[in-house]
Design a protein around this motif. Structure first.
Motif, PDB file in Angstrom:
ATOM      1  N   THR B  20      19.052   5.127 -58.051  1.00 28.34           N
ATOM      2  CA  THR B  20      19.839   3.999 -58.542  1.00 28.34           C
ATOM      3  C   THR B  20      20.652   3.453 -57.374  1.00 28.34           C
ATOM      4  N   PRO B  21      21.072   2.181 -57.457  1.00 29.91           N
ATOM      5  CA  PRO B  21      21.915   1.617 -56.393  1.00 29.91           C
ATOM      6  C   PRO B  21      23.142   2.492 -56.140  1.00 29.91           C
ATOM      7  N   GLN B  22      23.725   3.036 -57.211  1.00 36.35           N
ATOM      8  CA  GLN B  22      24.921   3.858 -57.065  1.00 36.35           C
ATOM      9  C   GLN B  22      24.634   5.107 -56.223  1.00 36.35           C
ATOM     10  N   LEU B  23      23.494   5.757 -56.472  1.00 36.09           N
ATOM     11  CA  LEU B  23      23.135   6.952 -55.698  1.00 36.09           C
ATOM     12  C   LEU B  23      22.894   6.599 -54.238  1.00 36.09           C
ATOM     13  N   ILE B  24      22.250   5.456 -54.016  1.00 32.80           N
ATOM     14  CA  ILE B  24      21.992   5.028 -52.638  1.00 32.80           C
ATOM     15  C   ILE B  24      23.309   4.743 -51.937  1.00 32.80           C
ATOM     16  N   LEU B  25      24.224   4.086 -52.637  1.00 32.57           N
ATOM     17  CA  LEU B  25      25.548   3.824 -52.053  1.00 32.57           C
ATOM     18  C   LEU B  25      26.236   5.145 -51.703  1.00 32.57           C
ATOM     19  N   GLU B  26      26.157   6.108 -52.609  1.00 33.07           N
ATOM     20  CA  GLU B  26      26.832   7.386 -52.360  1.00 33.07           C
ATOM     21  C   GLU B  26      26.274   8.092 -51.126  1.00 33.07           C
ATOM     22  N   SER B  27      24.969   8.018 -50.949  1.00 33.26           N
ATOM     23  CA  SER B  27      24.426   8.702 -49.770  1.00 33.26           C
ATOM     24  C   SER B  27      24.758   7.942 -48.483  1.00 33.26           C
TER      25      SER B  27
END
Lengths: 175, 128
Positions: B20-27
């Motif tokens: 998800t975009p959120q997971l990509i942002l977190e990494s």
């Protein structure tokens, strides 16, 4: 039964034959339909089709594609370098599906025959075949906002990324 | 726990899996500092003198990341960049990295920093 000896059976089989023929004609691509083989999988469309139409390999001869792939670091002024595995896979597909490749059909052979043996054109729009096929398109059409340049195949040939350039599938965007 | 998911994914080698975009942002944030959507928007709109073809992200992606863009040179239509308008955006980490690499080089004539990537992604997610 009538005077001519025609039965309902005769009429029914005639009817079936006509329907079957109509279906075959309906489904078969017209012989003048421009359909080019495309590389299998999504690598080609994803990588090459990211910035422009995923041009059918059959629109240029193998020597053009070899030169293009060798110069990807300066691809019309941009760095379009690929990872080694993708580079090799795409080059292999381009060579086998090129206009003068082993799988070339009549149309592709015509394209390659019109290109001098010592030339390796890099722009499809500069080939004799492209010019011949588009000579009726006036300049103001190319200048429409959604087209912009004759190299933007997919603007009008809406299924160009599947190798389909047939005239029946052309949709010219309105001004 | 949620913050550990990208870490687990990296450990077991699943970064190619859909995210998800959120997971990509977190990494991305894990490699930089806290992300700022405002800085990301500045980056998106900033005019660069280094650009050979395009002088900003917005040159092709338009002033509105929810709109369909158009490549300034090839004129190819470009799907909207904001995940709210195009749901497969920022769901494939390899694709995200590929386009940061290409387009930062193109517009800025240098790679983007991890902080810039995090900010940019935060901005795209913030577009509603």
């Amino acid at each position: 039964m009538n005077d001519y000896g025609i039965t309902w059976k005769h009429l029914a089989s005639l009817f079936l034959a006509v329907v079957a023929t109509a279906l075959v004609i309906e489904r078969a691509p017209a012989s003048d339909e421009a359909i080019f083989p495309m590389p299998a999988g999504k690598t080609y469309v994803n990588e090459c089709g990211g910035c422009h139409t995923a041009f059918a390999p059959g629109l240029l001869p193998a020597r053009s594609w070899r030169r293009m792939m060798a110069e990807l670091a300066n691809h019309f002024g941009e760095d379009a370098s690929l990872d080694e595995p993708q580079h090799l896979a795409i080059l292999k597909d381009l060579e086998s599906l090129a206009a003068d490749g082993p799988q070339a059909n009549m149309r592709m052979r015509r394209i390659s025959a019109a290109i001098p043996a010592n030339a390796a054109p890099q722009r499809i729009i500069e080939t004799g075949y492209f010019k011949y096929m588009h000579d009726e398109v006036p300049r103001h059409i190319w200048q429409r906002k959604k087209i912009g340049t004759p190299g933007n195949c997919v603007a009008c040939h809406i299924r160009a990324n599947e190798g389909r350039y047939g005239e029946r599938e052309v949709r010219i965007p309105p001004p | 726990m949620k913050r550990l998911i990208p870490l687990f994914a990296l450990c077991i080698g699943l970064p190619a899996a859909a995210q998800t975009p959120q997971l990509i942002l977190e990494s991305l944030v894990a490699k930089a500092g806290p992300a700022s959507a405002a800085r990301g928007e500045q980056l998106y709109r900033a005019k660069s003198k280094a650009g050979k073809t395009a002088d900003s992200c917005a040159a092709c992606h338009t002033d509105n990341p929810k709109a369909v863009g158009q490549h300034v040179k090839t004129f190819k239509a470009i799907d909207p960049l904001a995940p709210v308008a195009q749901k497969d955006r920022f769901t494939d980490p390899a694709k995200v990295e590929k386009w940061f690499k290409r387009n930062c080089q193109e517009v800025l004539d240098r790679p983007c920093t991890p902080q810039e990537k995090a900010d940019f992604t935060a901005y795209m997610i913030s577009v509603k």
